[in-house]
Write a protein that holds these residues in place. Sequence first.
Motif, PDB file in Angstrom:
ATOM      1  N   GLY A 147       6.657 -31.841 -51.207  1.00 41.06           N
ATOM      2  CA  GLY A 147       7.247 -31.466 -52.487  1.00 41.06           C
ATOM      3  C   GLY A 147       6.281 -30.922 -53.505  1.00 41.06           C
ATOM      4  N   ARG A 148       5.027 -31.378 -53.474  1.00 42.89           N
ATOM      5  CA  ARG A 148       4.074 -31.009 -54.522  1.00 42.89           C
ATOM      6  C   ARG A 148       2.767 -30.431 -53.996  1.00 42.89           C
ATOM      7  NH1 ARG A 148       5.773 -36.129 -55.962  1.00 42.89           N
ATOM      8  NH2 ARG A 148       3.699 -37.060 -55.700  1.00 42.89           N
ATOM      9  N   SER A 151      -4.282 -20.963 -46.963  1.00 47.42           N
ATOM     10  CA  SER A 151      -3.387 -21.296 -48.062  1.00 47.42           C
ATOM     11  C   SER A 151      -1.975 -20.867 -47.664  1.00 47.42           C
ATOM     12  CB  SER A 151      -3.808 -20.601 -49.360  1.00 47.42           C
ATOM     13  OG  SER A 151      -3.720 -19.186 -49.226  1.00 47.42           O
ATOM     14  N   VAL A 152      -1.000 -21.667 -48.064  1.00 48.59           N
ATOM     15  CA  VAL A 152       0.397 -21.432 -47.697  1.00 48.59           C
ATOM     16  C   VAL A 152       1.208 -21.471 -48.990  1.00 48.59           C
ATOM     17  CG1 VAL A 152       2.334 -22.194 -46.281  1.00 48.59           C
ATOM     18  CG2 VAL A 152      -0.010 -22.579 -45.477  1.00 48.59           C
ATOM     19  N   MET A 153       1.691 -20.318 -49.434  1.00 53.12           N
ATOM     20  CA  MET A 153       2.370 -20.233 -50.720  1.00 53.12           C
ATOM     21  C   MET A 153       3.865 -20.038 -50.529  1.00 53.12           C
ATOM     22  SD  MET A 153       1.577 -17.733 -53.984  1.00 53.12           S
ATOM     23  CE  MET A 153       2.142 -16.229 -53.159  1.00 53.12           C
ATOM     24  N   GLY A 154       4.650 -20.981 -51.053  1.00 58.97           N
ATOM     25  CA  GLY A 154       6.090 -20.834 -51.090  1.00 58.97           C
ATOM     26  C   GLY A 154       6.522 -20.356 -52.460  1.00 58.97           C
ATOM     27  N   SER A 155       7.816 -20.371 -52.711  1.00 58.56           N
ATOM     28  CA  SER A 155       8.309 -19.932 -54.022  1.00 58.56           C
ATOM     29  C   SER A 155       8.070 -20.986 -55.089  1.00 58.56           C
ATOM     30  CB  SER A 155       9.807 -19.615 -53.930  1.00 58.56           C
ATOM     31  OG  SER A 155      10.543 -20.766 -53.554  1.00 58.56           O
ATOM     32  N   ARG A 156       7.895 -22.254 -54.684  1.00 60.46           N
ATOM     33  CA  ARG A 156       7.728 -23.341 -55.640  1.00 60.46           C
ATOM     34  C   ARG A 156       6.419 -24.107 -55.471  1.00 60.46           C
ATOM     35  NH1 ARG A 156      12.662 -23.318 -53.368  1.00 60.46           N
ATOM     36  NH2 ARG A 156      14.525 -23.122 -54.693  1.00 60.46           N
ATOM     37  N   THR A 157       5.840 -24.033 -54.302  1.00 65.82           N
ATOM     38  CA  THR A 157       4.733 -24.920 -53.972  1.00 65.82           C
ATOM     39  C   THR A 157       3.622 -24.163 -53.254  1.00 65.82           C
ATOM     40  OG1 THR A 157       6.368 -26.688 -53.670  1.00 65.82           O
ATOM     41  CG2 THR A 157       4.141 -27.118 -52.876  1.00 65.82           C
ATOM     42  N   LEU A 158       2.383 -24.586 -53.519  1.00 71.01           N
ATOM     43  CA  LEU A 158       1.224 -24.046 -52.817  1.00 71.01           C
ATOM     44  C   LEU A 158       0.583 -25.176 -52.022  1.00 71.01           C
ATOM     45  CD1 LEU A 158      -0.818 -21.703 -52.362  1.00 71.01           C
ATOM     46  CD2 LEU A 158      -2.060 -22.563 -54.368  1.00 71.01           C
ATOM     47  N   ALA A 198      13.369 -26.515 -48.471  1.00 73.93           N
ATOM     48  CA  ALA A 198      13.491 -25.702 -49.684  1.00 73.93           C
ATOM     49  C   ALA A 198      12.624 -24.454 -49.658  1.00 73.93           C
ATOM     50  CB  ALA A 198      13.137 -26.543 -50.909  1.00 73.93           C
ATOM     51  N   GLU A 199      11.774 -24.309 -48.640  1.00 72.15           N
ATOM     52  CA  GLU A 199      10.856 -23.169 -48.566  1.00 72.15           C
ATOM     53  C   GLU A 199      11.004 -22.469 -47.210  1.00 72.15           C
ATOM     54  OE1 GLU A 199       9.221 -22.042 -50.971  1.00 72.15           O
ATOM     55  OE2 GLU A 199       8.571 -23.627 -52.325  1.00 72.15           O
ATOM     56  N   PRO A 200      12.059 -21.667 -47.033  1.00 74.00           N
ATOM     57  CA  PRO A 200      12.288 -21.021 -45.738  1.00 74.00           C
ATOM     58  C   PRO A 200      11.332 -19.877 -45.427  1.00 74.00           C
ATOM     59  CG  PRO A 200      13.898 -20.254 -47.327  1.00 74.00           C
ATOM     60  CD  PRO A 200      13.126 -21.357 -48.006  1.00 74.00           C
TER      61      PRO A 200
END
Length: 229
Positions: A22-23, A78-85, A103-105
């Motif tokens: 989540g974070r 590094s793996v960047m989603g729309s909400r979380t890194l 939440a991160e497809p």
Amino acid sequence: MRDDDASWDEDVRLAVYRAFAGRGRAPSAPELADAAGGSLAVAKQALHRLADAHHLVLDEWEHVVLAHPFAARSLGFSVMGSRTLWWGGCAWDSFAVPHLVAAEPEVLIATRCPGCGQPHALVVNRAEPPEGAQVAHFLVPAARMWDDVLHTCAHQRLFCCESCVDAWLAASGEAKGYVVDLVTLWRLARGWYAGRLERGYRRREPADAVAYFAEAGLTGPFWAPAGRV
């Protein structure tokens, strides 16, 4: 209040994994204590049992370094989603994140080729493998991956092509491991960590792991694990 170790272990395991998912970071000491009925000492005991069972990796200060597929520090991805890194534990783990985090497809994975230093950025989703000529090199065979798991993860990297793998091997003096294309890497990562964010997760027995690897197109002695993985 429950006082059996298994109950606290599962609560602490979930606290660790859900904080990372989540974070993008490990839970704080108060968060760990909350997961263990208010006792940080109980939480730390649970962390050590979880590390012994290969659910996570601790450093010398009892901090969580790895909770696959998540890492607490940079291991090359590094793996960047729309909400979380996130920090990805390795190429395999980085490709697994969008499959595990509902939440991160889709994520953007950034890394550098160890052979020539070329930067790479790949969009990876759970619908289909990414396109590209890059390859992943696995240095350590499955049976030895947990001998020194940080070394193992640090050497599951993406290269521009197999020529860059060979150049890196020549410079490092390491023996060649196993090379896969992006499609095979995506298939390997797709379902490997399924259920890890849920209560009651169990690691795969060797026969189940071999069957999973074979379904992804990975066979032979390199992919024969020695125990649960």
